[in-house]
Structures are given as C-alpha cells and as structure tokens.
Design a protein around this motif. Structure first.
Motif, short mmCIF file in Angstrom:
data_model
loop_
_atom_site.label_atom_id
_atom_site.label_comp_id
_atom_site.label_asym_id
_atom_site.label_seq_id
_atom_site.Cartn_x
_atom_site.Cartn_y
_atom_site.Cartn_z
N SER A 113 0.84 -1.22 0.00
CA SER A 113 0.00 0.00 0.00
C SER A 113 0.87 1.26 0.00
CB SER A 113 -0.92 0.01 1.23
OG SER A 113 -1.85 -1.04 1.16
N ALA A 114 1.92 1.25 0.79
CA ALA A 114 2.81 2.42 0.84
C ALA A 114 3.47 2.65 -0.51
CB ALA A 114 3.87 2.22 1.92
N SER A 119 4.02 5.93 -5.18
CA SER A 119 4.31 5.97 -6.62
C SER A 119 3.30 6.83 -7.38
CB SER A 119 4.32 4.56 -7.21
OG SER A 119 3.02 3.98 -7.16
N GLU A 120 2.19 7.13 -6.76
CA GLU A 120 1.16 8.00 -7.34
C GLU A 120 0.75 7.58 -8.74
OE1 GLU A 120 2.43 12.04 -7.04
OE2 GLU A 120 2.48 11.98 -4.86
N SER A 121 0.62 6.29 -8.95
CA SER A 121 0.14 5.71 -10.21
C SER A 121 0.87 6.28 -11.43
CB SER A 121 -1.37 5.94 -10.36
OG SER A 121 -2.05 5.44 -9.23
N PRO A 122 2.17 6.04 -11.58
CA PRO A 122 2.92 6.60 -12.70
C PRO A 122 2.45 6.10 -14.06
CG PRO A 122 4.22 4.92 -11.60
CD PRO A 122 2.99 5.15 -10.77
N TYR A 123 1.79 4.97 -14.10
CA TYR A 123 1.34 4.41 -15.38
C TYR A 123 0.26 5.28 -16.03
CZ TYR A 123 -2.58 2.83 -12.56
OH TYR A 123 -3.66 2.79 -11.72
N LEU A 124 -0.37 6.14 -15.25
CA LEU A 124 -1.41 7.01 -15.81
C LEU A 124 -0.82 8.01 -16.80
CD1 LEU A 124 -3.63 7.67 -12.65
CD2 LEU A 124 -4.06 6.08 -14.53
N GLY A 125 0.47 8.29 -16.69
CA GLY A 125 1.11 9.22 -17.60
C GLY A 125 1.71 8.54 -18.83
N TRP A 126 1.57 7.23 -18.94
CA TRP A 126 2.14 6.50 -20.07
C TRP A 126 1.36 6.79 -21.35
CZ3 TRP A 126 2.69 0.90 -17.71
CH2 TRP A 126 3.64 0.92 -16.69
N HIS A 141 -2.85 -1.13 -13.64
CA HIS A 141 -4.00 -0.42 -13.09
C HIS A 141 -4.97 -1.40 -12.41
CE1 HIS A 141 -7.08 2.61 -12.58
NE2 HIS A 141 -7.95 1.82 -13.19
N ALA A 142 -5.22 -2.56 -13.04
CA ALA A 142 -6.11 -3.57 -12.45
C ALA A 142 -5.54 -4.09 -11.13
CB ALA A 142 -6.32 -4.72 -13.43
N PHE A 143 -4.22 -4.35 -11.12
CA PHE A 143 -3.59 -4.82 -9.88
C PHE A 143 -3.74 -3.78 -8.78
CE2 PHE A 143 0.12 -4.68 -7.07
CZ PHE A 143 -0.04 -5.90 -6.42
N GLU A 144 -3.44 -2.52 -9.11
CA GLU A 144 -3.52 -1.46 -8.12
C GLU A 144 -4.95 -1.30 -7.63
OE1 GLU A 144 -1.57 2.84 -7.84
OE2 GLU A 144 -3.25 2.76 -9.27
N TRP A 145 -5.91 -1.32 -8.54
CA TRP A 145 -7.30 -1.14 -8.16
C TRP A 145 -7.76 -2.29 -7.27
CZ3 TRP A 145 -12.06 -3.48 -8.72
CH2 TRP A 145 -13.17 -2.68 -8.46
N LEU A 146 -7.45 -3.53 -7.65
CA LEU A 146 -7.85 -4.70 -6.84
C LEU A 146 -7.15 -4.68 -5.48
CD1 LEU A 146 -7.93 -7.58 -9.48
CD2 LEU A 146 -9.86 -6.62 -8.23
N PHE A 147 -5.87 -4.32 -5.48
CA PHE A 147 -5.15 -4.32 -4.22
C PHE A 147 -5.68 -3.26 -3.28
CE2 PHE A 147 -1.86 -3.47 -1.18
CZ PHE A 147 -1.52 -4.76 -0.78
N VAL A 148 -5.93 -2.10 -3.82
CA VAL A 148 -6.43 -1.01 -2.98
C VAL A 148 -7.80 -1.39 -2.41
CG1 VAL A 148 -7.29 1.38 -3.03
CG2 VAL A 148 -5.10 0.81 -4.07
#
Length: 169
Positions: A113-114, A119-126, A141-148
């Motif tokens: 989580s930390a 990392s503030e979702s760096p993939y959003l800028g790809w 994004h799916a991993f981050e969303w499911l994990f969160v």
C-alpha cells in the motif's frame, strides 16, 4: 495351564469361542471344553490352534499367560501421555506458524500500500497508443485497483485472525 493359556490368548486376540472354532473348523463347544479342562486338543489340533492364535505351541503349553498387567497399562498410559504432549506441541507450533503468516500478510499489505501510494500511479502518464504499453498499463491499473480494494479487507482479516489465535493460546 493349557486351558488358561488358550482362554487368555484367545481373549487377548479379541476372538470369541465361536470365531476361534470357525478358524479351527470345530464346534464352539470344543473350545469351551478345552478352556474348562474337560478335554485337551490332540497334537495336530494343538498345532492348528497355535497357528490360529499366532502363538508358539510352547507358549500354549508353558506357564500361565497373564492378562494385561498393571505395569503394562502404566506403560501404555505413559506412551499415550507422550503422544498427547507431542500433539500439543505440534498444535502450538502450527498456531505460531499461522500467527507468523498473519503478521507477514499484514506487513506485506502495508508495504505494498505504501509503495502504491508513494508511486502515485505513474502508469497514468504512459502513452497508451502503443498496444503493449496499453496492455501493461491496464494490468498494472487492475492490480492497483484490486489491491487497494482488497488490502483493507486482508489487513482486517489478518488482524482478527491474529487476535483470535492469540486469544486461544
């Protein structure tokens, strides 16, 4: 002695007179007569009897066979006590392993989580115009969303499990 030995060995093997008679191909009354000293088996029958009872002929003819002595019962109870202690230790060890797994799960959830928060979702800028980058960005994004979404549930479950495991111990 023979009559007492036949009876004691038969009982120690958990056989009834009828079951032993069936093994020897005789009637139950024959076994009863042997055990009551009304008659004795002949030499051939004595050999068959020793085979059916899985006992040497010499033991059948020898001294009285004692039924379970108090010392034997004491030895058995001591062995059972040792086995119970080993099982108790195994249970304690298993509980400690589960506690360790819960703690590891909690620590892992906090670390992941930390990392995701920092990392503030760096993939959003790809640049998602490239198909490979788009697929990778979607997976991350799916991993981050499911994990969160699942991390708090996992974390709470781990804490509850840890609390319950400690409470039983």
């Amino acid at each position: 002695m023979l009559s007492k030995n036949i009876k004691a060995i038969r009982k120690s093997k958990g056989l009834s007179q009828q079951e032993l008679a069936v093994k020897l191909n005789v009637v139950r009354q024959t076994i009863s007569k042997w055990e009551n000293r009304s008659s004795v088996p002949d030499s051939e029958m004595l050999i068959s009897l020793s085979e059916a009872l899985e006992t040497p002929v010499s033991t059948l003819l020898g001294e009285t066979v004692a039924e379970a002595a108090a010392e034997d019962l004491k030895a058995i109870s001591e062995k059972l006590e040792i086995i119970n202690l080993q099982l108790a230790r195994k249970k304690v060890t298993r509980r400690k392993v589960l506690q360790g797994l819960f703690i590891t799960l909690c620590v892992s959830a906090v670390i992941i989580s930390a990392v995701l928060v920092l990392s503030e979702s760096p993939y959003l800028g790809w640049d998602f115009s490239d198909p490979e980058t788009a697929a990778m960005g979607t997976a991350v994004h799916a991993f981050e969303w499911l994990f969160v979404r699942s991390a708090p549930i996992i974390f709470i479950g781990a804490i509850v499990g840890l609390f319950l495991a400690r409470k039983k111990g």
